[in-house]
Design a protein around this motif. Structure first.
Motif, short mmCIF file in Angstrom:
data_model
loop_
_atom_site.label_atom_id
_atom_site.label_comp_id
_atom_site.label_asym_id
_atom_site.label_seq_id
_atom_site.Cartn_x
_atom_site.Cartn_y
_atom_site.Cartn_z
N SER A 159 0.74 -1.07 -0.16
CA SER A 159 -0.26 0.12 -0.19
C SER A 159 0.71 1.15 -0.01
N VAL A 161 1.04 5.12 1.42
CA VAL A 161 0.92 5.79 2.71
C VAL A 161 1.39 7.50 2.36
N GLY A 186 19.24 7.06 -0.14
CA GLY A 186 18.75 6.20 -0.60
C GLY A 186 17.29 5.46 0.26
N GLY A 187 16.51 5.15 0.31
CA GLY A 187 15.39 4.67 0.74
C GLY A 187 13.90 5.96 1.05
N CYS A 188 14.13 6.88 1.13
CA CYS A 188 13.58 8.32 1.08
C CYS A 188 12.28 8.51 0.69
N GLY A 189 12.19 6.99 -0.22
CA GLY A 189 10.65 7.24 -0.41
C GLY A 189 10.81 7.95 -2.00
N LYS A 190 11.93 8.03 -2.71
CA LYS A 190 11.59 9.23 -4.36
C LYS A 190 10.81 7.99 -5.45
N THR A 191 11.09 6.76 -5.42
CA THR A 191 10.91 5.98 -6.46
C THR A 191 9.42 6.07 -5.94
N ARG A 192 8.61 5.35 -4.36
CA ARG A 192 7.30 5.73 -4.82
C ARG A 192 6.66 6.80 -4.54
N ASN A 260 16.00 6.76 -10.69
CA ASN A 260 17.38 6.19 -10.50
C ASN A 260 18.84 6.48 -11.86
N ARG A 289 19.57 10.29 -6.50
CA ARG A 289 20.10 10.71 -4.86
C ARG A 289 20.53 12.40 -5.25
N ARG A 331 2.56 -2.44 7.81
CA ARG A 331 4.25 -2.81 7.57
C ARG A 331 3.88 -4.12 8.01
N GLU A 364 10.43 0.30 7.51
CA GLU A 364 9.59 -0.55 6.69
C GLU A 364 10.40 -1.40 7.15
N PHE A 478 15.92 -3.29 -2.98
CA PHE A 478 16.32 -2.31 -3.65
C PHE A 478 17.11 -1.80 -3.82
N THR A 480 19.06 0.19 -2.48
CA THR A 480 19.68 0.44 -1.24
C THR A 480 20.81 -0.75 -0.62
N1 LIG Z 1 4.57 6.80 0.94
C1 LIG Z 1 4.93 5.53 0.46
N2 LIG Z 1 3.83 4.52 1.52
C2 LIG Z 1 4.05 3.02 0.96
N3 LIG Z 1 5.65 2.76 1.61
C3 LIG Z 1 6.29 3.61 1.03
C4 LIG Z 1 6.20 4.80 1.04
N4 LIG Z 1 7.00 5.81 1.02
C5 LIG Z 1 8.55 5.26 0.18
N5 LIG Z 1 7.69 3.73 0.95
C6 LIG Z 1 8.23 2.61 0.68
O1 LIG Z 1 9.92 2.58 1.20
C7 LIG Z 1 10.36 1.42 0.38
C8 LIG Z 1 11.53 2.45 -0.12
O2 LIG Z 1 10.98 3.64 -1.36
P1 LIG Z 1 11.69 4.11 -2.48
O3 LIG Z 1 12.36 2.90 -2.55
O4 LIG Z 1 10.60 4.89 -3.28
O5 LIG Z 1 12.78 4.58 -1.94
P2 LIG Z 1 14.44 5.80 -2.85
O6 LIG Z 1 14.51 7.21 -2.45
O7 LIG Z 1 13.14 5.86 -4.62
O8 LIG Z 1 15.21 4.72 -2.18
P3 LIG Z 1 16.86 4.54 -3.60
O9 LIG Z 1 17.22 6.04 -3.30
O10 LIG Z 1 17.62 3.47 -3.12
O11 LIG Z 1 16.51 4.80 -5.11
C9 LIG Z 1 9.93 0.99 -0.56
O12 LIG Z 1 9.58 -0.37 0.06
C10 LIG Z 1 8.69 1.29 -0.32
O13 LIG Z 1 7.81 0.71 -1.33
#
Ligand SMILES: Nc1ncnc2c1ncn2[C@@H]1O[C@H](COP(=O)(O)OP(=O)(O)OP(=O)(O)O)[C@@H](O)[C@H]1O
Ligand SMILES: [Mg+2]
Length: 574
Positions: A159, A161, A186-192, A260, A289, A331, A364, A478, A480
């Motif tokens: 889901s 969020v 990394g992992g801060c949620g950019k892709t999502r 990315n 990044r 989660r 997560e 992922f 990261t």
């Molecule tokens: N708003 C959100 N709701 C639900 N899950 C999220 C949300 N934002 C991020 N996540 C989850 O957190 C994890 C990391 O998010 P994401 O892959 O988007 O990070 P990123 O910044 O793209 O990382 P990277 O730099 O490694 O590519 C993923 O499992 C993603 O599904």
């Protein structure tokens, strides 16, 4: 003719034939006829199928009678799932949906006739399904925006969020700028966030929304090619990928999401600059990044998930509204169905999310631990972990240190075999199937039979994502985590062996494919090869770069097979 060249040509011919066969099939059977055939085979009445698929009986009756001819992607998927169709059957069903007049698909097909060949990617279930989203309305529940215009946005298994304020900000930035870059660690949620923003604004781009993930692309020169491939356009002889892309997008109102970019900054900056100037109606949403640093770029740093201010301690109901705590709870429920934020644990969850700086990936990973630990125990262990990192001081960690600490911690808690498998999985580019993981992962101390259980453990701990690709489940790390695991592989001095195994698996795959493409399973083979393009490229690069290391002359014997499985535009194909 050289044998390798002959191989290349024969595979190429088979691929082209495979595409033609699929088109012929799509022309000769109607969606309704096939649907009825599959339903009767499954022994279901229309009512039973409707219930199982979550659709109306009337809708199914209309589809079978041909009153409705162009169901939405989601509808087809629901039907295919309810009918338990095999991959090839899904392909066949999706391929029967008519391609309409001036739709994007028809334009693609016209392009194909002018030698801009319908790409292999379009024959996959997902792409074939996209052809279905272009048509008239049916009576099924109103489509989510994803079903209204052509797109290749990956469906998310977990889901999404919160992030309402951030989504509004991105929409505002995209309305005012043609190039928006989401930056952050990394992992801060950019892709999502980029995917959700694209999904939310899909209706504003009648010519489509396209997503391209560059994580697995190692070569700067292949960036335009990767974008073309993601959009399902095949490059023509004598014209560069960049030119083909610019020409295709020139008059189209399209959103391109490029994910990315950090390891390919120069090439991405060139791509963005060229396209923004050549294609007046195109908008680009980039994640990286680091910024691309070109004129016209609106860079925006993705913030952490929302948390209450450090001097506030809201009541449980209010805490449950904050994105960081919501993500933790959602989660945690995946691994412990009865998990809930209560008066007893809400402050501890708040404590954990604060320590993790609201970083979604870190949250997560921590939440996945509630299967075995209480939230209080998780908080305590985090404290120990962080104190190690800061030499005993309780100073707040920088974001990337926080994530590093979390990933370290998650890694430390794995069994030895899980750690070994995780680091071996880092050699895959663009994910893998279970069979591929078995081929590459199974070597001392792991046996082939162990891989499924180990993989399940890694998925449960949020270190590996399992995704339904339409051609079966694929497993992905992922970025990261992949980088972390790749470093562990180097530290363990196993990188060369793992890459040899990966190369050997790719060679087997392409040799089997060569046979398969001449048999009845041709279509599924096309889809399989399509899903592993990045792996094939990466294996080829390894094979070329380390000829001396490849066992038993596999490099020399195998390259032709790798070459032939790669599309023409990579510069490697026929
Ligand atoms: N708003 C959100 N709701 C639900 N899950 C999220 C949300 N934002 C991020 N996540 C989850 O957190 C994890 C990391 O998010 P994401 O892959 O988007 O990070 P990123 O910044 O793209 O990382 P990277 O730099 O490694 O590519 C993923 O499992 C993603 O599904
Ligand atoms: Mg990302």
């Amino acid at each position: 003719m050289l044998p390798a060249r002959k191989h290349l040509e024969s595979l190429w011919q088979a691929r082209v034939k495979g595409m033609r066969t699929m088109d012929e099939l799509a022309e000769t059977a109607s969606f309704g006829t096939l649907l009825r055939k599959y339903r009767q085979r499954a022994g279901l009445t229309q009512t039973a199928l409707a219930e199982r698929a979550g659709l109306s009986r009337r809708g199914i009756a209309d589809l079978e009678r041909g009153v409705r001819k162009a169901p939405y992607l989601r509808t087809i998927r629901q039907l295919a799932d309810a009918l338990r169709l095999l991959d090839a059957e899904r392909d066949t069903l999706a391929a029967t949906v008519p391609r309409l007049g001036t739709s994007f698909a028809s334009r693609q097909l016209e392009g194909a006739q002018q030698k801009q060949r319908l790409p292999m990617a379009l024959t996959s279930w997902k792409r074939a399904s996209q052809l279905s989203v272009l048509g008239a309305h049916d009576e099924f529940p109103p489509p989510r925006s994803l079903d209204a215009v052509p797109d290749n946005l990956p469906l998310q298994v977990s889901s999404f969020v919160g992030r309402q304020r951030e989504l509004a900000e991105i929409a505002r930035l995209l309305a005012a700028n043609r190039l928006v870059t989401l930056t952050g660690a990394g992992g801060c949620g950019k892709t999502r966030l980029a995917l959700q923003a694209a999904t939310d604004t899909v209706d504003a781009y009648p010519d489509g929304v396209w997503f391209v993930d560059l994580a697995a692309v190692a070569d700067q020169q292949l960036v335009p090619t990767a974008v073309l491939a993601a959009m399902g356009i095949r490059e023509e002889h004598g014209r560069s990928a960049m030119d083909a892309l610019a020409e295709f997008l020139r008059h189209r109102q399209t959103l391109l999401v490029v994910d990315n970019c950090e390891h390919l900054l120069d090439a991405c900056a060139r791509l963005a600059d060229t396209l923004v100037h050549a294609c007046p109606q195109l908008r680009l949403l980039v994640t990286s990044r680091e910024t691309l640093s070109i004129g016209g770029e609106a860079a925006w740093r993705v913030p952490s998930l929302a948390l209450p201010a450090s001097n506030q301690t809201p009541a449980t109901e209010e805490l449950a509204e904050y994105d960081a705590l919501r993500l933790f709870a959602e989660r945690a429920r995946l691994v412990r169905a009865d998990f809930a934020l209560t008066d007893d644990n809400a402050l501890q969850v708040l404590d954990v999310c604060r320590r993790l700086g609201g970083i979604p990936l870190a949250i997560e990973l921590a939440a996945a631990r509630v299967r075995a630990l209480s939230v209080g125990q998780i908080a305590e262990r985090l404290d120990d972990q962080f104190r190690l990192l800061t030499g005993g001081s309780r100073t707040a960690l920088r974001r990337h240190q926080t994530l590093q600490a979390l990933v370290d911690w998650s890694h430390d808690l794995l069994t030895n075999a899980e750690r070994v498998l995780l680091r071996r999985l880092s050699v895959f580019a663009g994910g893998c199937t279970l069979e591929a993981a078995e081929s590459v992962g199974a070597a001392q101390p792991i046996s082939r039979a162990d891989v499924l259980d180990l993989m399940t453990g890694l998925v449960d701990k949020s270190l590996v994502v399992a995704e339904d690709s339409g051609a079966g489940t694929r497993y992905r790390l992922f970025e990261t985590i992949r980088q972390y695991a790749a470093q562990k592989l180097l530290d363990a001095e196993e990188a060369a062996d793992a890459r040899d195994q990966h190369l050997a698996w790719c060679l087997e795959l392409t040799k089997d494919a060569e046979r398969g493409l001449h048999g009845p399973q041709r279509r599924s083979w096309l889809v399989r090869l399509d899903g592993d393009q990045d792996n094939l490229r990466s294996a080829l690069a390894w094979s070329i770069g380390s000829p001396g290391r490849c066992r038993g002359g596999t490099a020399a014997g195998g390259q032709p097979h790798l070459l032939l499985a790669l599309p023409r535009e990579s510069g490697r194909g026929p």
